[in-house]
Design an enzyme around this catalytic site. Structure first.
Site, PDB file in Angstrom:
ATOM      1  N   CYS A   1       0.838  -1.185   0.000  1.00  0.00           N
ATOM      2  CA  CYS A   1       0.000   0.000   0.000  1.00  0.00           C
ATOM      3  C   CYS A   1       0.875   1.237   0.000  1.00  0.00           C
ATOM      4  CB  CYS A   1      -0.895   0.020   1.251  1.00  0.00           C
ATOM      5  SG  CYS A   1      -1.871  -1.477   1.503  1.00  0.00           S
TER       6      CYS A   1
ATOM      7  N   ASP B   1      -2.819  -9.513   7.372  1.00  0.00           N
ATOM      8  CA  ASP B   1      -1.579  -9.341   8.123  1.00  0.00           C
ATOM      9  C   ASP B   1      -1.527  -7.998   8.844  1.00  0.00           C
ATOM     10  OD1 ASP B   1      -1.424  -8.052   5.652  1.00  0.00           O
ATOM     11  OD2 ASP B   1       0.711  -8.447   5.380  1.00  0.00           O
TER      12      ASP B   1
ATOM     13  N   VAL C   1      13.348  -8.108 -18.634  1.00  0.00           N
ATOM     14  CA  VAL C   1      13.664  -7.002 -19.534  1.00  0.00           C
ATOM     15  C   VAL C   1      14.602  -7.510 -20.617  1.00  0.00           C
ATOM     16  CG1 VAL C   1      14.894  -4.805 -19.754  1.00  0.00           C
ATOM     17  CG2 VAL C   1      13.358  -5.171 -17.826  1.00  0.00           C
TER      18      VAL C   1
ATOM     19  N   SER D   1      11.743 -11.434  -6.561  1.00  0.00           N
ATOM     20  CA  SER D   1      12.971 -11.039  -7.254  1.00  0.00           C
ATOM     21  C   SER D   1      14.184 -11.557  -6.493  1.00  0.00           C
ATOM     22  CB  SER D   1      13.045  -9.515  -7.389  1.00  0.00           C
ATOM     23  OG  SER D   1      13.546  -8.913  -6.212  1.00  0.00           O
ATOM     24  N   GLY D   2      15.335 -11.485  -7.132  1.00  0.00           N
ATOM     25  CA  GLY D   2      16.579 -11.969  -6.534  1.00  0.00           C
ATOM     26  C   GLY D   2      17.369 -10.916  -5.811  1.00  0.00           C
TER      27      GLY D   2
END
Length: 665
Positions: free
Chosen positions: A2, A100, A289, A363-364
């Protein structure tokens, strides 16, 4: 995920509060396009724009406890909310939702600030005590989610993005030359800073408490990059790392909406994708990408991994023209000067992901910091041992550092050896590992009119006063600095969170689970001598990923630099091409800036040095911020307030009948 915004403003006309908080939320509605709500009390307001991911039906915000005394606006995700909910229920805490956000609030009421060390998540939140008037702001331990604040007219403003402050009457943005000098020198704002005068960000692991007019800033958890060495064999260490990562990915797949994965083609994102496919009950969607320019394109590696793991893969191809076109919008979302353009393709990728119907992505990020993946760490080892090495060992060490960079090749080895010799002794106390990198920043700092400002003064003070920092090894200091600066200040924010949330896409980082970071710290220096990057990670997933992925050396994610602006000449380039426009930048040295711009515009790209390229991107991005925020004459602005999907309105001042937890449609 948010966005939150609010204010403490004792002198504000009470009748103006609803309009102001609504306007603040409208300026960050891209963070939470699903719904919005706000809470009002005497001289206080806070609100949330929500990206609904967990408990879609009953997780509206702001949210209260059953008594209506305590209210929360929450940005982010608490990944271990299931376990904490059961623990809190056993202690007698009531729950009305499956969200949560409610777990965060009940944990705070049960354990106070100590609850923060129990949280495994990416978050920033505000909690208001309606009885005492107290306010608490808190941020996660790695700085994954932003939270900014500013003192104004005897009160306090706070928001997930600084642009929300535009909506508050009388607030004005001013670029701070001292902060700009620091940003240019170390490539990012320091953990508690911003480039704007009077605006601070809550540092990673920080808590700001406001009560009875007093403000107290504290840290609930210091960054730890050291740990007791792993005691087992290398095979056991690899199994330990693999299982810890598996648990982290499993926890981050908790969602009531589909979760995708960013796949760069490198080791880290491939590991995350592999684990996600193992743990998911449906086909995993991956996104990446690609570049028109082959120099930057890694699409073949991405295709190999996606095919090997059987994902449904999609990519967005980015051209130099795309980067030039979308640079101002990306800068507006980033809100800080940037030294490279690589965040713009991520802005376009998140738009592509949103258009594909995905709100949440893995993601890494954080793997290179945790598992010593950057060449910076091997460079630090080499420089620290320079005087003990033979000429042949020095030559071999240099050859291994950056095989992908021409200026580390055989033709330049003599020059590089001289440079390493020059920087084999510490000059900036505590910053040894980064001193070579910071030379580019020292050059960029010459863009500033005030040359009396030491661009490294604040960074030097940060490491001088950091608990336990002096006792770390050279490599651990490098790691600490990466966590505190480039990771939190650029990779997780400018290039990560801010580009994702520009289009309502939340990023989750399994490598930044506290258990994974601890595991990495325990195995790194025991099993990694610098000869093979991320040796333990590769061992942990050998046989499960394509051989080419395991053998491939790390390829830094890069994008075209200043050449995209020179070749495309977008209209906004006049901000630095025009003497009249340069003259409006009261922080800039027009003589140095003019010379730099002239060289960029008239010199072939291959003859532009890295430091010149970075300085130009800094100049252009800062000029855009000056235009968008200080002069407020251009750039994307808020959507009409009527576009906000207001679901929750709570006005404690008048005790409206609809002032109930969860709000109303």
């Amino acid at each position: 995920m948010c966005g939150i915004a609010g204010f403490l403003a004792p002198s504000l006309d009470p009748g103006a509060a609803p309009g102001i908080v609504t306007s603040m939320l409208s300026l960050i509605r891209h963070r939470g396009p699903d719904e919005a709500g706000y809470y009002l009390d005497d001289g206080f307001a806070m609100g949330t724009v929500r990206l609904a991911i967990v408990d879609l039906d009953t997780g509206s915000q702001p949210m209260s406890d059953p008594t209506g005394r305590h209210w929360i606006s929450f940005n982010g995700e608490l990944y271990n909310h299931v376990e904490l909910r059961e623990e809190l229920r056993a202690l007698g805490r009531p729950f009305r939702t499956h969200c949560d956000t409610e777990v965060v609030l009940q944990a705070w009421l049960q354990w106070g600030p100590q609850c923060l060390t129990r949280f495994n998540g990416a978050f920033a939140f505000a909690i208001r005590d309606a009885d005492t008037g107290g306010l608490v702001l808190a941020r996660d331990r790695y700085g994954k989610r932003p939270l900014f604040y500013a003192e104004h007219d005897g009160g306090l403003l706070f928001a997930s993005e600084m642009k929300a402050f535009r909506a508050f009457p009388g607030f004005r943005f001013t670029l701070d030359p001292r902060e700009l000098a620091s940003v240019f020198a170390v490539w990012t704002p320091l953990p508690d800073r911003t480039p704007f005068a009077g605006i601070r960000q809550l540092p990673m692991g920080g808590v700001l408490t406001v009560r009875d007019g007093r403000r107290t800033l504290s840290t609930y958890e210091e960054l730890a990059v050291d740990a007791p060495p792993f005691e087992g064999a290398e095979e056991d260490a690899a199994a330990y790392v693999r299982e810890t990562l598996r648990a982290s990915v499993e926890m981050r797949l908790r969602s009531d909406v589909e979760v995708g994965v960013y796949l760069s083609g490198g080791l880290d994102s491939s590991i995350v994708t592999k684990l996600a496919t193992d743990l998911s009950h449906s086909e995993v969607r991956t996104f990446s990408v690609a570049f028109e320019n082959a120099e930057f394109d890694e699409s073949e590696s991405q295709r190999v991994v996606a095919s090997h793991l059987g994902t449904r893969h999609s990519s967005v191809t980015v051209s130099a023209a795309d980067i030039a076109e979308h640079f101002p919008a990306a800068v507006h979302h980033a809100e800080v000067p940037s030294f490279r353009t690589a965040f713009v393709p991520m802005y376009l990728l998140s738009r592509h992901v949103r258009d594909a119907g995905i709100k949440t992505i893995l993601s890494g990020e954080g793997a290179d910091e945790a598992f010593l993946g950057y060449s910076l760490f091997r460079e630090t080892m080499l420089r620290a041992a320079w005087h003990e090495l033979s000429a042949e060992d020095r030559k071999a060490g240099l050859a291994r550092l950056h095989p992908e960079l021409a200026h580390f090749g055989p033709a330049h080895q003599k020059h590089m050896a001289g440079l390493f010799q020059q920087f084999s002794q510490e000059r900036l106390p505590g910053l040894f590992s980064h001193e070579l990198r910071y030379q580019n920043g020292r050059f960029a700092a010459r863009l500033l009119k005030d040359r009396n400002v030491d661009p490294f003064a604040d960074a030097l003070d940060m490491v001088r006063t950091a608990p336990g920092y002096a006792g770390l090894s050279a490599v651990q200091k490098a790691q600490w600095l990466e966590y505190k600066t480039l990771l939190a200040g650029y990779l997780l924010s400018t290039q990560g969170e801010r580009m994702g949330l520009a289009h309502g896409v939340e990023n989750r980082c399994p490598f930044l689970d506290p258990a994974v970071v601890r595991a990495a710290a325990s195995v790194n220096l025991r099993f990694d001598d610098g000869s093979e990057e991320k040796a333990i990670l590769k061992k942990a997933f050998r046989g499960e990923l394509p051989a080419s992925s395991l053998a491939r050396r790390k390829q830094p994610y890069r994008a075209p630099g200043s050449a995209v602006f020179k070749d495309r000449r977008p209209d906004y380039l006049e901000l630095v091409l025009s003497d009249a426009e340069l003259g409006k930048l009261d922080w800039a040295d027009p003589v140095f800036a003019r010379k730099l711009v002239a060289k960029i515009m008239t010199t072939p790209a291959e003859e532009i040095s890295t430091k010149e390229d970075q300085a130009f991107v800094y100049l252009l991005s800062t000029a855009l911020l000056d235009q968008q925020f200080v002069r407020d004459t251009a750039g994307p602005h808020a959507s009409p307030e009527a576009d906000l999907k207001i679901r929750t309105v709570v006005d404690k001042r008048r005790a409206l009948p609809r002032a109930v937890a969860g709000g109303m449609r």
